[in-house]
Design a protein around this motif. Structure first.
Motif, PDB file in Angstrom:
ATOM      1  N   GLU A  58      -7.731   3.916   0.905  1.00 28.80           N
ATOM      2  CA  GLU A  58      -6.828   4.044   1.691  1.00 28.80           C
ATOM      3  C   GLU A  58      -8.006   3.170   3.271  1.00 28.80           C
ATOM      4  OE1 GLU A  58      -5.983   7.854   2.808  1.00 28.80           O
ATOM      5  OE2 GLU A  58      -4.868   8.153   0.716  1.00 28.80           O
ATOM      6  N   ARG A  88       1.365   2.042   5.147  1.00 25.57           N
ATOM      7  CA  ARG A  88       1.760   2.813   3.819  1.00 25.57           C
ATOM      8  C   ARG A  88       3.445   3.023   4.480  1.00 25.57           C
ATOM      9  NH1 ARG A  88      -2.077   3.890  -0.055  1.00 25.57           N
ATOM     10  NH2 ARG A  88      -4.537   2.870   1.367  1.00 25.57           N
ATOM     11  N   ARG A 120      -9.048   2.009  -9.644  1.00 23.83           N
ATOM     12  CA  ARG A 120      -7.999   2.318 -11.256  1.00 23.83           C
ATOM     13  C   ARG A 120      -8.329   4.038 -11.954  1.00 23.83           C
ATOM     14  NH1 ARG A 120      -9.601  -1.646 -14.796  1.00 23.83           N
ATOM     15  NH2 ARG A 120     -11.449  -1.076 -14.740  1.00 23.83           N
ATOM     16  N   ARG A 147       0.744   3.354  -2.451  1.00 26.15           N
ATOM     17  CA  ARG A 147       1.728   3.994  -3.918  1.00 26.15           C
ATOM     18  C   ARG A 147       1.262   3.389  -5.265  1.00 26.15           C
ATOM     19  NH1 ARG A 147       6.170   0.105  -7.139  1.00 26.15           N
ATOM     20  NH2 ARG A 147       5.833   1.037  -8.360  1.00 26.15           N
ATOM     21  N   THR A 148       1.137   4.113  -6.195  1.00 28.27           N
ATOM     22  CA  THR A 148       0.912   4.073  -7.454  1.00 28.27           C
ATOM     23  C   THR A 148       1.279   2.864  -8.238  1.00 28.27           C
ATOM     24  OG1 THR A 148       1.307   5.846  -8.972  1.00 28.27           O
ATOM     25  CG2 THR A 148      -0.534   6.549  -7.652  1.00 28.27           C
ATOM     26  N   TYR A 149       1.077   2.424  -9.351  1.00 32.56           N
ATOM     27  CA  TYR A 149       0.349   0.749  -9.326  1.00 32.56           C
ATOM     28  C   TYR A 149       1.024   1.296 -11.345  1.00 32.56           C
ATOM     29  CZ  TYR A 149       2.253  -0.919  -5.743  1.00 32.56           C
ATOM     30  OH  TYR A 149       2.652  -1.700  -3.870  1.00 32.56           O
ATOM     31  N   TYR A 166      -2.806   2.173 -11.329  1.00 35.93           N
ATOM     32  CA  TYR A 166      -3.811   1.745  -9.994  1.00 35.93           C
ATOM     33  C   TYR A 166      -3.347   1.742  -8.731  1.00 35.93           C
ATOM     34  CZ  TYR A 166      -5.310  -1.167 -14.473  1.00 35.93           C
ATOM     35  OH  TYR A 166      -5.637  -1.683 -15.012  1.00 35.93           O
ATOM     36  N   TRP A 167      -4.304   1.524  -7.480  1.00 37.88           N
ATOM     37  CA  TRP A 167      -3.521   2.163  -6.161  1.00 37.88           C
ATOM     38  C   TRP A 167      -4.184   1.307  -4.990  1.00 37.88           C
ATOM     39  CZ3 TRP A 167      -5.843   5.290  -8.982  1.00 37.88           C
ATOM     40  CH2 TRP A 167      -7.235   6.350  -8.421  1.00 37.88           C
ATOM     41  N   ALA A 220       0.819  -0.879  -0.266  1.00 32.94           N
ATOM     42  CA  ALA A 220      -0.126  -0.246  -0.035  1.00 32.94           C
ATOM     43  C   ALA A 220       0.912   1.455   0.116  1.00 32.94           C
ATOM     44  CB  ALA A 220      -0.518  -0.517   0.972  1.00 32.94           C
TER      45      ALA A 220
END
Length: 185
Positions: A156, A184, A147, A114-116, A152-153, A112
């Motif tokens: 929370e 995170r 998305r 971060r973005t991908y 993607y992330w 968790a």
């Protein structure tokens, strides 16, 4: 069905010599006292891989009943064992409840905070599943992954569930997922 090549070779040699079909030749060999399939398999089978240590439940978070945590984790491990072999998915669960266990396992592979990109998510999922596109869509549909424009992330918070979805959601989601989502970097 035999699994041992040595025994199959003997059966096939007898078939050629006598003109018998496979079943008859096999039965005659076994009746004549040739090596049983189990003996032949034991002799030529490679040594069994050492058993992997069964992972223990993650540490019980503050405020959570340890027995409830252990029960939920045991159920999670049992369900995953039905669909995973050597860390890879071997069967796609048809039922939603079983599928959620696999999705929780997949989301545990994605840190968790971060973005991908889509290729990054695919590479992570490919370590466990062959059809990463299907499972990526499932993660998004079930609310475990968000998305937007190819990014993607992990959310929370826990995904909102309808009444019918809550009935099919395992306790492990409510206990473990908030910890994973809050971890995170």
């Amino acid at each position: 069905m035999t699994r041992d090549n040595d025994f199959k070779t003997l059966v096939r040699a007898r078939m050629r010599a006598t003109g018998q079909n496979y079943t008859s030749a096999r039965a005659d060999l076994l009746r004549e006292g040739g090596p049983s399939e189990a003996e032949a398999t034991r002799r030529s089978a490679p040594p069994a891989a050492p058993e992997r240590a069964v992972p223990t439940a993650p540490p019980v978070p503050t405020g959570v009943d340890p027995d409830e945590w252990q029960r939920a984790h045991d159920e999670h491990r049992r369900m995953l064992a039905r669909f995973l072999r050597d860390g890879c998915l071997v069967d796609t669960p048809a039922r939603r409840r079983a599928r959620v266990f696999v999705l929780l396992h997949l989301i545990s592979l994605i840190p968790a905070g971060r973005t991908y990109s889509e290729p990054e998510i695919n590479r992570i999922l490919l370590t466990v599943v062959e059809d990463q596109a299907f499972w990526r869509r499932e993660l998004v549909e079930y609310g475990y992954l968000r998305r937007d424009a190819g990014v993607y992330w992990l959310p929370e918070e826990l995904p909102e569930r309808s009444a019918s979805e809550r009935q099919e959601t395992p306790a492990w989601e409510a206990l473990w997922l908030p910890l994973h989502l809050s971890n995170r970097a």
